[in-house]
Design a protein around this motif. Structure first.
Motif, mmCIF file in Angstrom:
data_model
loop_
_atom_site.group_PDB
_atom_site.id
_atom_site.type_symbol
_atom_site.label_atom_id
_atom_site.label_comp_id
_atom_site.label_asym_id
_atom_site.label_seq_id
_atom_site.Cartn_x
_atom_site.Cartn_y
_atom_site.Cartn_z
ATOM 1 N N VAL A 250 36.505 35.824 -74.913
ATOM 2 C CA VAL A 250 35.396 36.578 -74.344
ATOM 3 C C VAL A 250 35.341 36.327 -72.852
ATOM 4 N N ASP B 202 25.460 34.454 -77.786
ATOM 5 C CA ASP B 202 25.507 35.764 -78.460
ATOM 6 C C ASP B 202 25.055 36.884 -77.528
ATOM 7 N N THR C 21 29.299 31.500 -78.999
ATOM 8 C CA THR C 21 29.238 32.468 -80.095
ATOM 9 C C THR C 21 28.868 31.728 -81.375
ATOM 10 N N ASN D 217 21.126 38.394 -84.681
ATOM 11 C CA ASN D 217 21.284 36.944 -84.640
ATOM 12 C C ASN D 217 19.928 36.294 -84.388
#
Length: 480
Positions: free
Chosen positions: A85, A162, A231, A360
């Motif tokens: 990422v 997230d 994450t 989430n």
């Protein structure tokens, strides 16, 4: 037409949660726990591309009349095909990344138990400098990814969980107001806890660290000290999987100063006159005992424990992960502790072949009391300083809750009394949540066009109480 098949490893073992896509289109699917998948394929000969973390990308030609196929994937030892990422909605293969991206997996984080994420990251990020404020429980660590970037500003990196930028605020409890370690309630010498310590390492899937200029290009000036992208865990297609971890342990001293023992009254009197600089007889007469202050004060706490439970699973369209953790770390210093309760619920929903929704949610509660330690000088409150100035024939533990005044330090402070009377609990309730929508609008062999919408919140309530009663021996010396 509909094509079904299986994704298998080098030895023919099924590979679950692999992504199978039709090259040049937005059609795709995820494999189930047994490696099976079903995907819609346009007419004519096509190419299927399979990806899975830890394996090399596999491509297979599908004939125009084929309806079933097996895709074999090879292990990626060097992890060059691993996707990293680089932003909220940006991923790139490791071998194509413009800057080095350090990745710490869930397995690396939980190999050895640690109180906080910062402690888990020590020695696992190349070039990172991670230091703790003190040995007190509950965190209080500093991470430097790009060195010192300012004379008086913070060097802490930006944290993204997230897709949501989260707070790593450190709020002083005011302890230095009674210890004279520094001026003002919010003085940095207060050794506060970093709020990133609230996160539970057991719920983290991976941590990716961006140190290069690309971090600033994505996140702007907030990323001047680097970015740590966290994450959390998500469910994988397949039967429900249950994870349970139970840990028990005891914190002990790794090193001791080993104070001097006195074998006779003559030796004690000589120390009092020629080393301490006192006149006449010592204020406490010599006794044929040698108290080990360190062992008495830094030991005897109950065992620490951690209980972690998680359930995950789902189908090709819907996945879920739910986890909970209860832990308490009883530190080596008397009446100091750090405890945490956390609950996580992550849900993913695939709508058709183009839209992926994720929710989430993390609920966290922490309670800690770090006691008096570190740079505390009112004029002498730090246990280490007091023990160094007190001869070992003196009994500081007292009897029946009555702790003796210590005449060998100017404030008369007794760490055993301080550990019982001085209370500084820090109580935090925190919620971190996000909702993300990803739309795969276009895909070709060389290009893709995705739209991602993320909305999130990071809210916490911090309550700290500092109680230092007037009958504590050091109180008259703190100037309050």
């Amino acid at each position: 037409r509909r094509v079904t098949g299986h994704v298998v490893g080098p030895a023919g073992e099924p590979i679950g949660s692999a992504q199978v896509r039709v090259e040049g289109t937005t059609f795709g699917a995820m494999t189930a726990g047994d490696g099976s998948f079903a995907v819609t394929v346009p007419g004519g000969a096509q190419t299927l591309v399979a990806r899975r973390i830890g394996y090399r990308v596999a491509t297979v030609k599908v004939a125009a009349d084929a309806s079933e196929i097996t895709i074999k994937m090879e292990k990626d030892v060097l992890e060059l095909d691993k996707m990293v990422v680089t932003g909220v909605a940006t991923t790139v293969s490791s071998q194509n990344a413009a800057n080095a991206v350090a990745v710490v997996s869930s397995a690396d984080l939980t190999n050895a138990p640690a109180q906080t994420i910062e402690s888990d990251l020590q020695g696992k990020i190349p070039g990172a400098v991670i230091t703790t404020n003190s040995g007190a429980p509950g965190g209080g660590a500093q991470i430097q990814l790009r060195g010192v970037t300012s004379i008086n500003a913070s060097s802490s990196p930006l944290y993204v969980v997230d897709g949501v930028i989260v707070s790593n605020a450190a709020i002083g409890s005011g302890l230095n107001s009674i210890t004279n370690a520094g001026g003002g309630i919010t003085n940095i010498q207060d050794q506060p806890v970093n709020r990133i310590a609230d996160l539970d390492p057991n719920d983290i899937q991976s941590i990716e660290v961006l140190k290069g200029p690309s971090a600033g290009a994505i996140y702007g000036s907030l990323a001047s000290n680097g970015v740590i992208v966290i994450t959390t865990k998500h469910g994988e297609a397949g039967a429900p999987r249950v994870g349970f971890t139970q840990r028990y342990g005891q914190y002990t001293m790794s090193h001791q100063l080993h104070f001097r023992c006195f074998t006779s009254a003559a030796e004690a009197n000589d120390w009092w006159t020629n080393v301490y600089g006192g006149n006449g007889a010592p204020p406490v007469a010599w006794q044929p005992v040698c108290n080990d202050f360190e062992k008495q004060f830094y030991g005897g706490n109950p065992a620490s424990y951690e209980t972690s439970l998680s359930v995950s699973g789902g189908t090709a369209a819907t996945t879920y992960y739910m986890g909970g953790d209860v832990s308490r770390d009883n530190a080596i210093q008397k009446n100091t502790y750090y405890q945490k309760q956390s609950v996580m619920a992550n849900i993913g929903q695939l709508i058709g072949n183009h839209i992926n929704l994720r929710s989430n949610n993390q609920f966290i509660h922490t309670l800690t009391d770090r006691g008096i330690s570190g740079n505390d000088n009112s004029p002498v409150v730090s246990p280490g300083d007091i023990f160094s100035a007190t001869p070992t024939w003196v009994n500081l533990q007292g009897t029946n809750g009555n702790y003796p005044y210590n005449p060998f330090v100017s404030s008369g402070a007794n760490p055993f009394q301080d550990a019982v009377l001085v209370k500084n609990p820090e109580d935090v309730y925190r919620y971190i949540g996000s909702v993300s929508t990803n739309l795969s609008a276009y895909a070709s062999a060389r290009q893709t066009l995705d739209f991602t919408l993320i909305a999130g919140v990071d809210a916490f309530q911090y309550n700290s109480h500092l109680f230092s009663p007037p009958n504590a021996y050091f109180e008259p010396a703190d100037g309050l």
